[in-house]
Design a protein around this motif. Structure first.
Motif, PDB file in Angstrom:
ATOM      1  N   ALA A  17       0.812  -1.217   0.000  1.00  0.00           N
ATOM      2  CA  ALA A  17       0.000   0.000   0.000  1.00  0.00           C
ATOM      3  C   ALA A  17       0.845   1.268   0.000  1.00  0.00           C
ATOM      4  CB  ALA A  17      -0.923   0.004   1.216  1.00  0.00           C
TER       5      ALA A  17
ATOM      6  N   VAL B 145      12.799  -1.485 -13.560  1.00  0.00           N
ATOM      7  CA  VAL B 145      11.926  -2.090 -12.543  1.00  0.00           C
ATOM      8  C   VAL B 145      10.903  -1.036 -12.129  1.00  0.00           C
ATOM      9  CG1 VAL B 145      13.709  -3.650 -11.713  1.00  0.00           C
ATOM     10  CG2 VAL B 145      13.469  -1.413 -10.664  1.00  0.00           C
ATOM     11  N   PHE B 146       9.756  -1.529 -11.682  1.00  0.00           N
ATOM     12  CA  PHE B 146       8.665  -0.601 -11.432  1.00  0.00           C
ATOM     13  C   PHE B 146       8.063  -0.801 -10.056  1.00  0.00           C
ATOM     14  CE2 PHE B 146       9.167  -1.211 -15.894  1.00  0.00           C
ATOM     15  CZ  PHE B 146       9.115   0.077 -16.402  1.00  0.00           C
ATOM     16  N   LEU B 147       7.686   0.308  -9.472  1.00  0.00           N
ATOM     17  CA  LEU B 147       6.955   0.253  -8.214  1.00  0.00           C
ATOM     18  C   LEU B 147       5.498  -0.079  -8.518  1.00  0.00           C
ATOM     19  CD1 LEU B 147       8.320   3.435  -6.432  1.00  0.00           C
ATOM     20  CD2 LEU B 147       8.871   1.067  -5.907  1.00  0.00           C
ATOM     21  N   ARG B 148       4.763  -0.348  -7.488  1.00  0.00           N
ATOM     22  CA  ARG B 148       3.352  -0.644  -7.692  1.00  0.00           C
ATOM     23  C   ARG B 148       2.676   0.555  -8.350  1.00  0.00           C
ATOM     24  NH1 ARG B 148      -1.170  -2.061  -3.427  1.00  0.00           N
ATOM     25  NH2 ARG B 148      -2.769  -2.736  -4.895  1.00  0.00           N
ATOM     26  N   GLY B 149       1.880   0.272  -9.374  1.00  0.00           N
ATOM     27  CA  GLY B 149       1.293   1.349 -10.166  1.00  0.00           C
ATOM     28  C   GLY B 149       0.232   2.138  -9.440  1.00  0.00           C
ATOM     29  N   ALA B 150      -0.530   1.471  -8.599  1.00  0.00           N
ATOM     30  CA  ALA B 150      -1.648   2.155  -7.944  1.00  0.00           C
ATOM     31  C   ALA B 150      -1.695   1.789  -6.465  1.00  0.00           C
ATOM     32  CB  ALA B 150      -2.953   1.773  -8.646  1.00  0.00           C
ATOM     33  N   PRO B 151      -0.733   2.252  -5.714  1.00  0.00           N
ATOM     34  CA  PRO B 151      -0.727   1.910  -4.285  1.00  0.00           C
ATOM     35  C   PRO B 151      -1.897   2.569  -3.570  1.00  0.00           C
ATOM     36  CG  PRO B 151       0.915   3.583  -4.738  1.00  0.00           C
ATOM     37  CD  PRO B 151       0.338   3.182  -6.071  1.00  0.00           C
ATOM     38  N   GLU B 152      -2.451   1.848  -2.619  1.00  0.00           N
ATOM     39  CA  GLU B 152      -3.555   2.426  -1.839  1.00  0.00           C
ATOM     40  C   GLU B 152      -3.058   3.603  -1.009  1.00  0.00           C
ATOM     41  OE1 GLU B 152      -2.930  -0.800  -1.999  1.00  0.00           O
ATOM     42  OE2 GLU B 152      -4.790  -1.923  -2.316  1.00  0.00           O
ATOM     43  N   GLY B 153      -1.813   3.528  -0.598  1.00  0.00           N
ATOM     44  CA  GLY B 153      -1.260   4.605   0.218  1.00  0.00           C
ATOM     45  C   GLY B 153      -1.426   4.294   1.690  1.00  0.00           C
ATOM     46  N   LEU B 154      -0.392   4.619   2.429  1.00  0.00           N
ATOM     47  CA  LEU B 154      -0.463   4.486   3.878  1.00  0.00           C
ATOM     48  C   LEU B 154      -0.723   5.872   4.398  1.00  0.00           C
ATOM     49  CD1 LEU B 154       2.628   2.255   4.604  1.00  0.00           C
ATOM     50  CD2 LEU B 154       0.247   1.628   4.890  1.00  0.00           C
ATOM     51  N   ARG B 155      -1.738   5.993   5.208  1.00  0.00           N
ATOM     52  CA  ARG B 155      -2.057   7.349   5.634  1.00  0.00           C
ATOM     53  C   ARG B 155      -1.805   7.534   7.116  1.00  0.00           C
ATOM     54  NH1 ARG B 155      -6.599   7.980   2.417  1.00  0.00           N
ATOM     55  NH2 ARG B 155      -8.039   8.541   4.067  1.00  0.00           N
ATOM     56  N   VAL B 156      -1.235   8.647   7.418  1.00  0.00           N
ATOM     57  CA  VAL B 156      -1.173   9.044   8.820  1.00  0.00           C
ATOM     58  C   VAL B 156      -2.114  10.221   8.956  1.00  0.00           C
ATOM     59  CG1 VAL B 156       0.260   9.922  10.666  1.00  0.00           C
ATOM     60  CG2 VAL B 156       1.209   8.291   9.039  1.00  0.00           C
TER      61      VAL B 156
ATOM     62  N   PHE C  16       0.940  -5.781 -11.106  1.00  0.00           N
ATOM     63  CA  PHE C  16       1.527  -4.990 -10.026  1.00  0.00           C
ATOM     64  C   PHE C  16       1.827  -3.566 -10.492  1.00  0.00           C
ATOM     65  CE2 PHE C  16       5.429  -3.414  -8.004  1.00  0.00           C
ATOM     66  CZ  PHE C  16       5.101  -3.492  -6.669  1.00  0.00           C
ATOM     67  N   ALA C  17       2.376  -3.457 -11.691  1.00  0.00           N
ATOM     68  CA  ALA C  17       2.815  -2.149 -12.177  1.00  0.00           C
ATOM     69  C   ALA C  17       1.671  -1.336 -12.786  1.00  0.00           C
ATOM     70  CB  ALA C  17       3.933  -2.322 -13.205  1.00  0.00           C
ATOM     71  N   ALA C  18       0.549  -1.981 -13.063  1.00  0.00           N
ATOM     72  CA  ALA C  18      -0.559  -1.280 -13.722  1.00  0.00           C
ATOM     73  C   ALA C  18      -1.076  -0.145 -12.847  1.00  0.00           C
ATOM     74  CB  ALA C  18      -1.684  -2.260 -14.025  1.00  0.00           C
ATOM     75  N   ARG C  75      -3.326   5.472  10.099  1.00  0.00           N
ATOM     76  CA  ARG C  75      -2.853   5.578  11.471  1.00  0.00           C
ATOM     77  C   ARG C  75      -3.137   6.988  11.930  1.00  0.00           C
ATOM     78  NH1 ARG C  75       2.642   6.320  13.526  1.00  0.00           N
ATOM     79  NH2 ARG C  75       3.332   6.632  11.405  1.00  0.00           N
TER      80      ARG C  75
END
Lengths: 202, 266, 202
Positions: A17, B145-156, C16-18, C75
């Motif tokens: 995430a 190499v690629f990071l995740r395209g659509a991360p949900e995000g960690l929120r503080v 993963f990358a999409a 958090r």
């Protein structure tokens, strides 16, 4: 397949995430202060050889696609800006010599380094100002950032390509030091060989 | 990326090194060359690499000759050379002549030391250039190499716990009240000397004194300080008025010095 | 653990990358037209029960963190902050004059009040919207909350000191006079309130 335990699942989810590489401490803070090191190791092992892998860059961890799949994933927009040769050289000098002043960079390159070159590297987030050297003039010194390690896939600066060989060959020492060392050697030492042979042939 | 060292422009020069000097196309090629090098050290390194031997075994004398030849050619073509190329050429010419002297006649610092220094610098530049190339060739994030395209995000989520105490509250209210209360300004009645009375006073005093007098001497001697200030101002204006009418002379020897005046007869 | 085959790895990396959920056809197009259905099924099975799962929504596939872990991805952190001077004033006015509209607050303060100031007070839990005043424009009116009383240790709003008490405490002195009084203990400092009473008795 055995199911991962809850802590491993939680660490896995947090890493997935996260919008940017994240440190062990940050993950731990998200998970109520749990010790996450073992879970990180377990995940890294689990993902090894898959299409996605868990890697550590400096203190930061992130998932990324496996390098051997690059050809499948490379996007058309192919890197909007390429670094100039000057910028790549300056970046290498900073990385291999850090912390290093602008004058020291220029001494190695033999040309003045435009202010813009360092700015480009700082804007890219790979180089930062690391303080001042406590010598007359107190020059600003530069070093690489955690982002630099992340971007170039380095676990630490020790992973810089060839850094051990360069260090062993004295190529990361200032010219003055190398010169002093070379002059102390016996006058017909092999280090003088190229010059001597040149003279002999003349 | 660093394969630029072997770019077509460079090999063109290498191939044409001994070619005729006048060809127009070669002019252009050479121009490109000069743009392509970042200073004399860069050019020297390129020349050294073309000797196709280990940089550690390179012959400095040969390198010097190549550099000087290059500069001569550029000059023959009347190309504008940056000053540092010429400075390097002069230095290398000196180095060469010193190297060719018999050992006992060599100047200090020894030409060997100077050559070694140049040699060390070339090695270091070459090492960094190779390092840069290897660095750029790594599996780079966003390219290989690629990071995740659509991360949900960690929120503080930051939640503020606001602090305010009772005293601050009522004090604030008091200040609001004070600030917005209608304010009445009272100008205190105080004694002043009017211009008219100053005029008559000064002119009468001038009439009895023939010598220069300081303006302060015209003021009422035992007056309240505030009245004295008013009197000083009025008397000063009165003095100016009398001078304008030709009834008095004014003198002041220095800026902010005492102002002197005396009557003019007739 | 058995290693996934190359097609599965490629599908995994592509998903993963999409940057958005992606259809079977799109993945296939990415991978040179390969049939990816089996790979998708295999991946979905592999990720089941992990911290991340592969889900299908309509025709589109995407990875998502396991729903039961969602609470970990957010958090809360509490930070103590002092109420600004403006906010304190507004709070005081609401407390003394409630229910009160923003225009009335501004009239009392003599300065414009940013909307954000009231928002802060509502976030703090001390002020609430108490309806609308039935006048043209039907402005929103504000009042204090029970939390407000609790926080300031008040039984009720009647516990707030009255104007006379404020005056006696010197809180209604013009700021400069109050300062001057504080600086030089008065020869004629008694001149404010006591003078009035003195006159009356005279």
């Amino acid at each position: 397949m055995n199911r991962p335990d809850d802590l491993v699942r939680a660490v896995e989810a947090a890493l997935f995430a996260a919008e940017a590489p994240i440190s062990e401490a940050e993950i731990s803070a998200h998970l109520g202060g749990a010790a996450v090191r073992d879970a990180l190791e377990e995940l890294a092992a689990h993902y090894e050889g898959r299409g996605v892998e868990l890697v550590q860059r400096g203190k930061l961890w992130h998932f990324q696609t496996a390098p051997d799949l690059a050809h499948l994933l490379r996007r058309e927009r192919e890197e909007s800006r390429r670094l100039s040769r000057a910028a790549t050289e300056v970046l290498a000098i900073v990385a291999y010599h850090e912390p290093v002043s602008r004058a020291e960079i220029e001494a190695i390159r033999g040309v003045q380094t435009a202010k813009g070159t360092l700015d480009v590297l700082m804007e890219a987030g790979w180089v930062r100002i690391a303080g001042r050297r406590e010598v007359p003039g107190r020059p600003v010194i530069y070093a690489t950032t955690p982002d630099f390690l992340t971007h170039f896939g380095l676990e630490s600066r020790r992973d810089l390509p060839g850094i051990d060989e360069l260090r062993a060959a004295g190529l990361l020492d200032p010219v003055e030091d190398a010169l002093a060392a070379a002059m102390e050697e016996p006058p017909d030492g092999e280090s003088q060989a190229p010059l001597a042979s040149g003279e002999e042939s003349a | 990326m660093m394969q630029e060292v072997d770019s077509p422009a460079l090999s063109l020069l290498a191939d044409d090194w001994d070619g005729p000097a006048a060809a127009a196309s070669e002019d252009a090629a050479l121009y490109l060359e000069l743009d392509g090098w970042e200073g004399p050290l860069d050019l020297l390194l390129d020349l050294a690499r073309r000797q196709k031997v280990d940089l550690r075994r390179i012959s400095i004398l040969e390198l010097v000759d190549q550099y000087l030849t290059y500069i001569e050619r550029a000059e023959a073509l009347r190309l504008e050379l940056a000053a540092d190329y010429l400075v390097m050429a002069a230095w290398l010419a000196y180095l060469k002549s010193a190297l060719l002297l018999p050992r006992e006649e060599q100047p200090d610092p020894s030409p060997e030391e100077l050559a070694l220094r140049l040699h060390l610098r070339l090695q270091r530049l070459a090492a960094m250039r190779d390092a840069a190339a290897r660095l750029m060739a790594r599996d780079r994030l966003g390219r290989d190499v690629f990071l995740r395209g659509a991360p949900e995000g960690l929120r503080v989520d930051r939640k503020h716990k606001w602090q305010c105490d009772w005293f601050a509250l009522i004090q604030a209210y008091g200040q609001v009240k004070v600030r917005t209360q209608p304010v009445v300004h009272m100008v205190r009645d105080r004694m002043v000397m009017t211009l008219d009375s100053a005029l008559s006073r000064v002119s009468s005093l001038l009439g009895v004194n023939l010598d220069w007098m300081e303006l302060r001497d015209f003021l009422p001697p035992h007056a309240d300080p505030r009245l004295r200030r008013s009197a000083l101002a009025s008397s000063f204006v009165a003095a100016l008025e009398l001078a304008r009418l030709g009834k008095a002379e004014l003198a002041q020897e220095q800026v902010f010095g005492p102002l002197l005046l005396r009557g003019v007869k007739g």
